[in-house]
Design an enzyme around this catalytic site. Structure first.
Site, PDB file in Angstrom:
ATOM      1  N   ARG A 236      -7.163   2.128  -7.168  1.00 38.36           N
ATOM      2  CA  ARG A 236      -5.763   2.246  -6.795  1.00 38.36           C
ATOM      3  C   ARG A 236      -5.448   3.717  -6.535  1.00 38.36           C
ATOM      4  NH1 ARG A 236      -6.038  -2.238  -5.702  1.00 38.36           N
ATOM      5  NH2 ARG A 236      -4.790  -4.038  -6.377  1.00 38.36           N
ATOM      6  N   ASP A 260     -10.962   5.082  -0.756  1.00 39.28           N
ATOM      7  CA  ASP A 260     -10.664   3.854  -0.018  1.00 39.28           C
ATOM      8  C   ASP A 260      -9.217   3.452  -0.262  1.00 39.28           C
ATOM      9  OD1 ASP A 260     -11.476   1.598   1.649  1.00 39.28           O
ATOM     10  OD2 ASP A 260     -11.251   0.368  -0.152  1.00 39.28           O
ATOM     11  N   GLU A 265      -0.321   4.830   0.539  1.00 38.92           N
ATOM     12  CA  GLU A 265      -0.975   4.056   1.594  1.00 38.92           C
ATOM     13  C   GLU A 265      -0.099   2.960   2.189  1.00 38.92           C
ATOM     14  OE1 GLU A 265      -3.514   0.435  -0.074  1.00 38.92           O
ATOM     15  OE2 GLU A 265      -4.284   2.329  -0.828  1.00 38.92           O
ATOM     16  N   HIS A 297      -8.686   1.136   2.743  1.00 39.03           N
ATOM     17  CA  HIS A 297      -8.604   0.023   1.792  1.00 39.03           C
ATOM     18  C   HIS A 297      -9.396  -1.186   2.296  1.00 39.03           C
ATOM     19  CE1 HIS A 297      -5.918  -1.416  -1.720  1.00 39.03           C
ATOM     20  NE2 HIS A 297      -7.008  -2.175  -1.672  1.00 39.03           N
TER      21      HIS A 297
END
Length: 330
Positions: A236, A260, A265, A297
């Site tokens: 996260r 990632d 985001e 992600h």
């Protein structure tokens, strides 16, 4: 008999396809590409349940509006639930179910892909070869064998990552208040968080986001780490204080950074912004570093994982609509 209708927010074509392939005849989906927010919640009017993803917002205001529309069932297409106000959901007597585990190997394998790409600079080599540049200058990496990797969080994904790392003959240490016998059986060793920071050549985050883990990686943590440490986050975004990371990229404490996920985001990921001028200056600053690798992600994004997410989501919906106990309820 009328069908049980579910509004699916933040849906993409791959979500639609996987859910439709796994659904039962008595469930009807309404797909919305938009995120669930205070501004979009009225789109759920008239449905029996909502199905949401990682960047949808389920705060008290959204939950209250859903409840006022007669919707008291929420299913998450993800394991994390930091975007849900669970105390408000409980007060409003709303049922919330998640997908606690879906192909942990998918995220673990993406973690290793980021590690190896960043270490051996495969992304840079790929672009060089396209330009007929076969020089090796600047592409030197290091052997993963013998290095110490610190895993923060030894749930299913942390254990799957450890299993791969042990295959590379890396030494794996970990910090997790809840110790895993499976992790120990792989040859991993539990240490304190400070020892992990101090001894790890590579640190990979695999813990949930909670008030205690928010900005876990901050100035104080980074100052305890080895010079030139590699930091990987496929969990996260808000586990990392981005401003602290930028500071320590500039002073070269962080030698490699692979992400990632990103704290902000929700305004960027899962959408095509190739024709936009991004307004997030912090994200733009991260992109300027030659030792930073970012993916949008996609760690979960395998055919097997999507199938499992859809299957468990449908099972959760069936349990909630039948008002029977759901093993994945929060």
């Amino acid at each position: 008999m009328s069908k049980f209708t579910v509004a699916v927010f933040s849906s993409k074509p791959y979500d639609n396809q996987s859910l439709l392939q796994c659904t039962t005849d008595d469930i009807e989906f309404q797909f919305f590409e938009t995120r669930l927010t205070e501004a979009s919640v009225l789109m759920a009017q008239g449905v029996d349940a909502v199905c949401v993803f990682v960047n949808d917002i389920l705060n008290r205001e959204v939950l209250t509006q859903l409840k006022n529309m007669g919707i008291n069932k929420i299913v998450l297409r993800c394991a994390g639930f930091n975007n849900v106000d669970l105390s408000a959901a409980k007060e409003l007597e709303m049922s919330v179910a998640r997908v606690p585990a879906y192909s942990p190997e998918a995220v673990a394998e993406h973690t290793i892909a980021l590690l190896l790409t960043l270490n051996r600079k495969l992304h840079k080599a790929y672009n060089r070869i396209k330009d007929n540049n076969f020089s090796l200058t600047g592409l030197m990496g290091f052997n993963l064998s013998g290095k110490t990797v610190g895993i923060i969080g030894t749930g299913k994904i942390g254990v799957a990552t450890t299993q791969i790392l042990r295959g590379f003959k890396a030494n794996v240490i970990a910090y997790d208040p809840n110790q895993s016998e499976e992790f120990k059986a792989l040859g991993g060793e539990y240490v304190s968080i400070d020892v992990l920071y101090n001894q790890s050549d590579i640190i990979s985050l695999h813990c949930p986001l909670s008030p205690t883990t928010h900005h876990l990686i901050n100035d104080q943590a980074l100052e305890k780490m080895k010079q030139n440490v590699m930091l990987i986050n496929t969990s996260r975004g808000a586990l990392i204080d981005t401003q602290s990371v930028i500071k320590h990229l500039k002073n070269k404490k962080i030698g490699y950074l692979a992400l990632d996920v990103y704290e902000q985001e929700s305004e960027l990921f899962f959408e095509d912004h190739s024709f936009d001028i991004l307004q997030d200056d912090t994200f733009q600053r991260l992109l300027t570093f030659p030792n930073v690798l970012i993916t949008g992600h996609q760690g979960f994004f395998t055919a097997e994982a999507l199938e499992q997410i859809a299957s468990i989501t449908i099972s959760n919906i069936n349990d909630l609509k039948a008002n029977r106990p759901c093993i994945n309820s929060l």
